[in-house]
Write a protein that holds these residues in place. Structure first.
Motif, PDB file in Angstrom:
ATOM      1  N   MET A 296      -9.423   3.981  -2.198  1.00 18.21           N
ATOM      2  CA  MET A 296      -8.810   2.955  -3.042  1.00 18.21           C
ATOM      3  C   MET A 296      -8.720   1.656  -2.256  1.00 18.21           C
ATOM      4  N   SER A 297      -8.777   0.548  -2.960  1.00 14.73           N
ATOM      5  CA  SER A 297      -8.659  -0.745  -2.289  1.00 14.73           C
ATOM      6  C   SER A 297      -7.204  -1.198  -2.285  1.00 14.73           C
ATOM      7  N   ARG A 298      -6.905  -2.111  -1.384  1.00 12.84           N
ATOM      8  CA  ARG A 298      -5.558  -2.671  -1.322  1.00 12.84           C
ATOM      9  C   ARG A 298      -5.204  -3.372  -2.626  1.00 12.84           C
TER      10      ARG A 298
ATOM     11  N   ASP B 265       0.834  -1.209   0.000  1.00 12.50           N
ATOM     12  CA  ASP B 265       0.000   0.000   0.000  1.00 12.50           C
ATOM     13  C   ASP B 265       0.868   1.259   0.000  1.00 12.50           C
TER      14      ASP B 265
ATOM     15  N   CYS C  40      -5.467   7.744  -0.058  1.00 13.77           N
ATOM     16  CA  CYS C  40      -5.828   6.453  -0.651  1.00 13.77           C
ATOM     17  C   CYS C  40      -7.051   5.822   0.010  1.00 13.77           C
TER      18      CYS C  40
ATOM     19  N   HIS D 207      -3.545   4.611   4.218  1.00 12.94           N
ATOM     20  CA  HIS D 207      -4.722   3.849   4.646  1.00 12.94           C
ATOM     21  C   HIS D 207      -5.690   3.689   3.476  1.00 12.94           C
ATOM     22  N   THR D 208      -6.325   2.528   3.393  1.00 16.06           N
ATOM     23  CA  THR D 208      -7.179   2.178   2.261  1.00 16.06           C
ATOM     24  C   THR D 208      -8.607   1.854   2.713  1.00 16.06           C
ATOM     25  N   ARG D 209      -9.452   1.546   1.720  1.00 15.33           N
ATOM     26  CA  ARG D 209     -10.812   1.095   2.046  1.00 15.33           C
ATOM     27  C   ARG D 209     -10.779  -0.189   2.865  1.00 15.33           C
TER      28      ARG D 209
ATOM     29  N   LEU E 234      -4.188  -0.799  -5.321  1.00 16.81           N
ATOM     30  CA  LEU E 234      -2.865  -0.234  -5.098  1.00 16.81           C
ATOM     31  C   LEU E 234      -1.766  -1.228  -5.461  1.00 16.81           C
TER      32      LEU E 234
END
Length: 418
Positions: A170-172, A38, A167, A127-129, A175
């Motif tokens: 955005m999903s892992r 990420d 982010c 950090h992501t969704r 990325l």
């Protein structure tokens, strides 16, 4: 010049940065990069973004020293930064074995970055969704309400820095796909698959929940909607406080008892919890059951202690003030911060120290001002001492050449921001 296509990850990153920091971007932005997929993808996104906006990047990696490979991983980040033409620093932390490891590591990471960043205020974190969904499940397990279940904020002030999360939408998987396409290196931390950690358990649970429609997108969207509800609840608490509350020069908070008793319970609990955090400086809200019990005692005309504070019903007012036992042994030099929110000095006296007023100071104040706090609240006031002699306590009218200053934002502002 980079011209990202509509809907591409580059464009979404640019849109997020514009929303959070634009249109006049700072000259320099910091990135916290661990070496995982990420954060390395975020590094590439930020690098490509700077080709359009001309912002300088500085990157830091925290080596927690918990695995033998961590030093080599930090070196990998440093090599990639050098390839891209950016400065990089590695900061090292060693756990003393006390307390919860994950919480201690998180706190240390923030403290180290805050000390490292210098004049650079904005620090990007990846950090992501997925992180939002995992945090939602962790908080749900703990019985959290709206505040705990709300999505983490896109920007958050921590100390003197502002954490920026470009982010979050955005999903892992997105990325890491981006990193693979650009051949950006990264490492997989084996602790991310260790089921002894609660977050890993939630990550594994999400795989099964996806099959029944409770996957990452659903949970993160729910957290975002709860975040909007949180804004409304904060606004309501702020309105009630402005109507019924007052912040005293002594640092105490007062509420009109009759008016407060008529307010809906969620707002009562919100104001009480934030009041405790404001007075004590505690980072976390108290447990829900303890907070509910304290509210019931006070609304019944009693008193109680929680989070290093005391809350007491006083005739027509409810007072929230610092618990004396929490500051009884606390000392500081004049000019230094005392109890996290007071800075005391004196125009003419030297060799003075800062301590709580206490019983000894209360007895030395012969003529107490009409506006002085009552005994039970006054004991925890900040005061200047020369040995055993009280030389200044502004709230008690002692020491005309003394000056005291609170170093935290006002309570009304806190209600809107926490």
């Amino acid at each position: 010049m980079l011209t990202p296509s509509e809907g591409s990850l580059d464009q979404r990153f640019a849109d997020a940065m514009g929303e959070m920091l634009g249109p006049d971007f700072p000259n320099e932005i910091a990135l916290a990069v661990s070496g995982g997929g990420d954060s390395m993808a975020m590094l590439s996104l930020a690098h490509n973004w700077t080709r359009v906006w001309g912002v300088t990047l500085k990157i830091v990696t925290i080596d927690h020293g918990l695995r033998a490979e961590s030093a080599a991983e930090a070196e990998m980040v440093a090599r990639e930064c050098a390839t891209l033409g950016w400065s990089h620093d590695t900061l090292r932390w060693h756990w003393d074995g006390q307390g919860n490891l994950m919480d201690a590591a998180r706190r240390a990471r923030l403290d180290l970055i805050d000390g490292w960043r210098g004049a650079t205020r904005h620090v990007l974190m990846a950090h992501t969704r997925d992180d939002v969904a995992e945090t939602f499940l962790l908080r749900l397990k703990r019985g959290s309400g709206v505040d705990g279940l709300s999505a983490m904020a896109k920007t958050r002030d921590v100390g003197g820095m502002q954490v920026v999360r470009p982010c979050l939408e955005m999903s892992r998987a997105e990325l890491r796909h981006y990193a693979r396409v650009l051949k950006t290196p990264w490492v997989d931390d084996p602790s991310n698959d260790n089921p002894s950690y609660d977050r890993v358990k939630m990550r594994q649970l999400l795989q099964g929940l996806e099959e029944v429609g409770l996957g990452i997108d659903t949970l993160s969207s729910t957290a975002e909607r709860l975040g909007r509800a949180q804004v409304a609840l904060r606004a309501r608490a702020h309105q009630v406080w402005c109507e019924l509350g007052s912040e005293r020069e002594s640092g105490d908070l007062l509420l009109d008892t009759d008016g407060f008793a008529k307010v809906e319970r969620d707002t009562q609990l919100r104001i009480l919890a934030e009041g405790l955090g404001f007075v004590s400086g505690a980072e976390y809200r108290p447990r829900a059951d303890a907070l509910e019990a304290l509210l019931d005692r006070v609304l019944s005309g009693g008193a109680g202690t929680l989070s290093g504070c005391e809350v007491r019903a006083e005739r027509s007012k409810i007072r929230i003030y610092r618990e004396y036992r929490a500051v009884e042994a606390l000392t500081a030099e004049a000019g230094d911060v005392w109890d996290g929110r007071w800075r005391l000095g004196h125009d003419t006296l030297s060799e003075v120290t800062v301590r709580a007023l206490g019983d000894a100071g209360w007895r030395q104040v012969k003529d107490k001002p009409d506006a002085a706090p009552p005994y039970h609240a006054a004991r925890s006031l900040p005061a200047l001492w020369q040995g055993d002699r009280l030389v200044a306590c502004e709230a008690m009218g002692v020491g005309p050449n003394a000056c005291s200053k609170r170093v935290r934002l006002g309570f009304a502002e806190r209600l809107l921001s926490h």
